[in-house]
Design a protein around this motif. Structure first.
Motif, PDB file in Angstrom:
ATOM      1  N   SER A  84       0.836  -1.191   0.000  1.00 56.21           N
ATOM      2  CA  SER A  84       0.000   0.000   0.000  1.00 56.21           C
ATOM      3  C   SER A  84       0.875   1.246   0.000  1.00 56.21           C
ATOM      4  O   SER A  84       2.080   1.183   0.267  1.00 56.21           O
ATOM      5  CB  SER A  84      -0.923   0.010   1.230  1.00 56.21           C
ATOM      6  N   ASP A  85       0.257   2.357  -0.304  1.00 56.66           N
ATOM      7  CA  ASP A  85       0.936   3.651  -0.280  1.00 56.66           C
ATOM      8  C   ASP A  85       0.683   4.277   1.085  1.00 56.66           C
ATOM      9  O   ASP A  85      -0.337   4.925   1.317  1.00 56.66           O
ATOM     10  CB  ASP A  85       0.415   4.538  -1.404  1.00 56.66           C
ATOM     11  N   THR A 103       6.435  12.018   3.768  1.00 52.08           N
ATOM     12  CA  THR A 103       7.534  11.257   4.364  1.00 52.08           C
ATOM     13  C   THR A 103       8.076  10.264   3.346  1.00 52.08           C
ATOM     14  O   THR A 103       7.632  10.207   2.199  1.00 52.08           O
ATOM     15  CB  THR A 103       7.051  10.500   5.616  1.00 52.08           C
ATOM     16  N   ASN A 104       9.037   9.450   3.790  1.00 51.63           N
ATOM     17  CA  ASN A 104       9.592   8.429   2.904  1.00 51.63           C
ATOM     18  C   ASN A 104       8.732   7.179   2.857  1.00 51.63           C
ATOM     19  O   ASN A 104       9.197   6.100   2.506  1.00 51.63           O
ATOM     20  CB  ASN A 104      11.001   8.050   3.364  1.00 51.63           C
ATOM     21  N   ALA A 105       7.452   7.332   3.220  1.00 51.87           N
ATOM     22  CA  ALA A 105       6.548   6.177   3.224  1.00 51.87           C
ATOM     23  C   ALA A 105       6.044   5.836   1.829  1.00 51.87           C
ATOM     24  O   ALA A 105       5.511   4.748   1.608  1.00 51.87           O
ATOM     25  CB  ALA A 105       5.357   6.451   4.139  1.00 51.87           C
ATOM     26  N   ALA A 106       6.173   6.750   0.880  1.00 61.87           N
ATOM     27  CA  ALA A 106       5.620   6.521  -0.455  1.00 61.87           C
ATOM     28  C   ALA A 106       6.444   5.485  -1.213  1.00 61.87           C
ATOM     29  O   ALA A 106       7.679   5.551  -1.220  1.00 61.87           O
ATOM     30  CB  ALA A 106       5.578   7.822  -1.237  1.00 61.87           C
ATOM     31  N   PRO A 107       5.803   4.518  -1.877  1.00 63.74           N
ATOM     32  CA  PRO A 107       6.510   3.559  -2.738  1.00 63.74           C
ATOM     33  C   PRO A 107       6.867   4.234  -4.058  1.00 63.74           C
ATOM     34  O   PRO A 107       6.054   4.319  -4.979  1.00 63.74           O
ATOM     35  CB  PRO A 107       5.490   2.427  -2.927  1.00 63.74           C
ATOM     36  N   VAL A 124       3.201   9.613  13.850  1.00 66.12           N
ATOM     37  CA  VAL A 124       2.651   8.261  13.745  1.00 66.12           C
ATOM     38  C   VAL A 124       3.702   7.249  14.149  1.00 66.12           C
ATOM     39  O   VAL A 124       4.847   7.302  13.702  1.00 66.12           O
ATOM     40  CB  VAL A 124       2.174   7.969  12.305  1.00 66.12           C
ATOM     41  N   GLU A 125       3.312   6.323  15.015  1.00 65.09           N
ATOM     42  CA  GLU A 125       4.170   5.194  15.352  1.00 65.09           C
ATOM     43  C   GLU A 125       3.822   4.060  14.410  1.00 65.09           C
ATOM     44  O   GLU A 125       2.741   3.483  14.487  1.00 65.09           O
ATOM     45  CB  GLU A 125       3.961   4.766  16.799  1.00 65.09           C
ATOM     46  N   THR A 126       4.707   3.730  13.493  1.00 65.95           N
ATOM     47  CA  THR A 126       4.388   2.769  12.442  1.00 65.95           C
ATOM     48  C   THR A 126       4.742   1.357  12.878  1.00 65.95           C
ATOM     49  O   THR A 126       5.768   1.138  13.515  1.00 65.95           O
ATOM     50  CB  THR A 126       5.159   3.096  11.153  1.00 65.95           C
ATOM     51  N   PRO A 127       3.904   0.407  12.533  1.00 61.80           N
ATOM     52  CA  PRO A 127       4.146  -0.991  12.902  1.00 61.80           C
ATOM     53  C   PRO A 127       5.221  -1.625  12.038  1.00 61.80           C
ATOM     54  O   PRO A 127       5.669  -1.052  11.051  1.00 61.80           O
ATOM     55  CB  PRO A 127       2.785  -1.655  12.655  1.00 61.80           C
ATOM     56  N   ARG A 128       5.593  -2.856  12.399  1.00 66.61           N
ATOM     57  CA  ARG A 128       6.696  -3.524  11.710  1.00 66.61           C
ATOM     58  C   ARG A 128       6.380  -3.859  10.267  1.00 66.61           C
ATOM     59  O   ARG A 128       7.280  -3.990   9.459  1.00 66.61           O
ATOM     60  CB  ARG A 128       7.074  -4.800  12.463  1.00 66.61           C
ATOM     61  N   TRP A 129       5.095  -3.997   9.938  1.00 68.90           N
ATOM     62  CA  TRP A 129       4.811  -4.409   8.566  1.00 68.90           C
ATOM     63  C   TRP A 129       5.167  -3.341   7.553  1.00 68.90           C
ATOM     64  O   TRP A 129       5.183  -3.581   6.362  1.00 68.90           O
ATOM     65  CB  TRP A 129       3.370  -4.868   8.388  1.00 68.90           C
ATOM     66  N   THR A 130       5.496  -2.110   8.025  1.00 62.88           N
ATOM     67  CA  THR A 130       5.947  -1.093   7.074  1.00 62.88           C
ATOM     68  C   THR A 130       7.297  -1.463   6.485  1.00 62.88           C
ATOM     69  O   THR A 130       7.723  -0.874   5.491  1.00 62.88           O
ATOM     70  CB  THR A 130       6.056   0.277   7.762  1.00 62.88           C
ATOM     71  N   SER A 131       7.998  -2.421   7.076  1.00 65.51           N
ATOM     72  CA  SER A 131       9.300  -2.850   6.560  1.00 65.51           C
ATOM     73  C   SER A 131       9.177  -3.786   5.376  1.00 65.51           C
ATOM     74  O   SER A 131      10.176  -4.125   4.751  1.00 65.51           O
ATOM     75  CB  SER A 131      10.098  -3.560   7.675  1.00 65.51           C
ATOM     76  N   PHE A 132       7.962  -4.213   5.043  1.00 63.34           N
ATOM     77  CA  PHE A 132       7.807  -5.270   4.058  1.00 63.34           C
ATOM     78  C   PHE A 132       7.541  -4.750   2.654  1.00 63.34           C
ATOM     79  O   PHE A 132       7.875  -5.389   1.677  1.00 63.34           O
ATOM     80  CB  PHE A 132       6.670  -6.223   4.467  1.00 63.34           C
ATOM     81  N   SER A 178       9.028  -5.282  -1.698  1.00 64.72           N
ATOM     82  CA  SER A 178       8.039  -5.582  -2.734  1.00 64.72           C
ATOM     83  C   SER A 178       8.185  -4.611  -3.887  1.00 64.72           C
ATOM     84  O   SER A 178       8.130  -4.996  -5.063  1.00 64.72           O
ATOM     85  CB  SER A 178       6.623  -5.489  -2.153  1.00 64.72           C
ATOM     86  N   GLY A 179       8.349  -3.326  -3.582  1.00 64.17           N
ATOM     87  CA  GLY A 179       8.506  -2.329  -4.638  1.00 64.17           C
ATOM     88  C   GLY A 179       9.777  -2.544  -5.425  1.00 64.17           C
ATOM     89  O   GLY A 179       9.805  -2.419  -6.653  1.00 64.17           O
TER      90      GLY A 179
END
Length: 495
Positions: A293-294, A304-308, A470-478, A482-483
């Protein structure tokens, strides 16, 4: 003198029997009430705020269940303990299922126990104070039951009579269940998007049975087979035949390798034409990427650097791109598959329904059967157990020629002990290279599947988002791997 002594003895014996029966009745009633509490308390902090009318309905349902269990168990103390224990186990299961996927157990989950078992290893169990209190309450009831509840003496015909009575209650309960519409008659509403909230405010037993009555979808208002036929009539022509009756031949290369298009002929001349060639369309690849997800769309993560990044590059260069909302949250991958392949909305199915495990999808219109009718090779890829969500049967019913499951990917590269996205993308390219004619490949990845607290993410792949909000969970590492793996294969798809 003897008569008086006999009457006194008989009266003394009758009083203890009456007291024993009363105490057994009290423990039966306690079993029903305690069963209700232990079904709700492990996960529902608002159990005491449930309206009285819903509490009564839930107690009636559980009372019937307790009576059946009590009779089938030959009216023993163990049968009461078993009923209360089952309620506690159900409540405990709801606690963990809600923690993992956001909603409690629904009737359709009972048909997917094998799937749940196969992915359970990725999740961790934990104990809370409330959960410990519920188990302590159950233990206290069992001790009181053993110490204070007298065991009933069995008569000669007790076993047959008890089983007959239990069977009678089952029949009466089933008849009542069929006779009423719980949703309408009990004014129960199970919100498709908030099943947990509905259970919490109306009670688990009542909502569960209400959902069970809706496992078979009801036709939408105004639906009829005739109306559907009228809608589909304009599209009923053969895909190789124009709406004006002309037949279009597929482009064929000339001796120089250039594509020559043959002018269409009229329907009258069609019989004189050579047999139509197979449909020569493009290869079609559909990737359903697990959990991708984006995250930059999430409040507090904008900019932030959250964008794929690569995904956006592809989207900007695409014919069409946009947002998508899926019906599954935390679990139920098969429902996203069902909606994509068939075009049928889960909104018409109701909450907690899994078409893959409930229905026979033979003959249901979908992308696989459509592409197959055009002459495409059709392939499904998902590196998990084939029986999960009954994919081994459903994919065949939908019209896929082949299904590559985990058994076809021995020694494949893994990430967190799950087959990588890259491996499935390479398999997609193999299917296209090996196929004769155009191919439709449906790839459901698994690399990013839960649980997310396994500690198997390499430090080099860990993602730390630059956000103070935002406190991001570990699945943000996955999603970043994928990208990256999508980038590796994109060049092959476009070349």
């Amino acid at each position: 003198m003897n008569r008086e002594r006999t009457e006194t003895s008989s009266g003394a014996t009758g009083r203890p029997r009456a007291m024993d029966a009363l105490r057994r009745s009290v423990f039966f009633a306690l079993a029903v009430v305690l069963g209700f509490l232990l079904l709700e308390l492990p996960w529902n902090g608002d159990v005491f705020a449930i309206p009285q009318r819903y509490v009564i309905d839930n107690l009636l349902i559980l009372g019937l269940g307790c009576a059946i269990t009590f009779l089938a168990g030959q009216r023993t103390r163990a049968s009461l303990a078993a009923f209360v224990g089952l309620c506690l186990m159900w409540g405990t299961a709801n606690f963990f299922i809600i923690a993992f996927k956001g909603q409690p157990i629904v009737p359709a989950d009972l048909f997917a126990l094998g799937t749940a078992a196969s992915v359970a290893g990725g999740y961790s169990l934990f104990l809370t104070g409330r959960l410990a209190f519920c188990w302590a309450l159950f233990a206290a009831y069992c001790i009181a039951l053993a110490k204070l509840c007298p065991q009933r003496k069995r008569a000669r015909w007790d076993i047959a009579a008890n089983m007959l009575a239990a069977a009678l209650l089952v029949c009466l309960g089933a008849m009542q269940y069929q006779a009423i519409d719980i949703k309408k008659d009990c004014e129960v509403t199970v919100d498709v998007w908030d099943v947990r909230g509905s259970y919490a405010t109306q009670g688990t037993a009542l909502c569960f049975l209400s959902r069970a009555q809706e496992l078979t979808p009801k036709p939408p208002e105004g639906y009829s087979a005739e109306a559907v036929d009228a809608i589909l009539a304009p599209f009923a022509e053969d895909p190789l035949t124009g709406t004006d009756g002309t037949v279009a031949e597929s482009p064929s290369p000339d001796t120089t390798g250039n594509q020559n298009s043959t002018a269409p002929t009229t329907g009258d001349a069609a019989p004189e034409q050579p047999e139509a060639l197979p449909y020569d369309g493009p290869n079609v690849i559909a990737i359903m990427n697990e959990t991708f997800s984006d995250l930059s769309e999430y409040p507090g993560l904008e900019g932030t650097n959250a964008a794929p990044t690569f995904f956006h590059e592809v989207a900007n260069d695409s014919l069409a791109a946009g947002d998508v909302y899926v019906s599954a949250m935390g679990g139920g991958t098969c429902n996203s598959e069902f909606e994509f392949l068939t075009g049928a909305s889960m909104g018409n199915m109701g909450g907690g329904v899994y078409p893959y495990v409930l229905y026979d999808l033979e003959g249901v219109d979908n992308l696989a059967s459509y592409f197959r009718s055009l002459g495409y090779g059709t392939h499904a890829i998902h590196p998990a157990e084939a029986a999960n969500w009954r994919r081994d049967r459903i994919y065949e019913q939908l019209g896929f020629d082949a299904f590559d499951d985990i058994t076809t990917m021995e020694d494949a590269d893994t990430f967190r002990d799950l087959v990588t996205d890259r491996t499935t993308y390479e398999r997609v390219l193999e299917k296209i290279d090996e196929g004769e004619g155009p191919q439709f490949v449906f790839d459901v990845t698994i690399q990013n599947h839960g649980g997310y607290d396994t500690g198997l993410v390499p430090a080099a792949d860990a993602v730390h988002l630059e956000s103070d909000e935002v406190e991001t969970p570990r699945w943000t590492s996955f999603w970043r791997p994928s990208g990256a793996r999508m980038r590796i294969c994109a060049g092959s798809w476009t070349s």
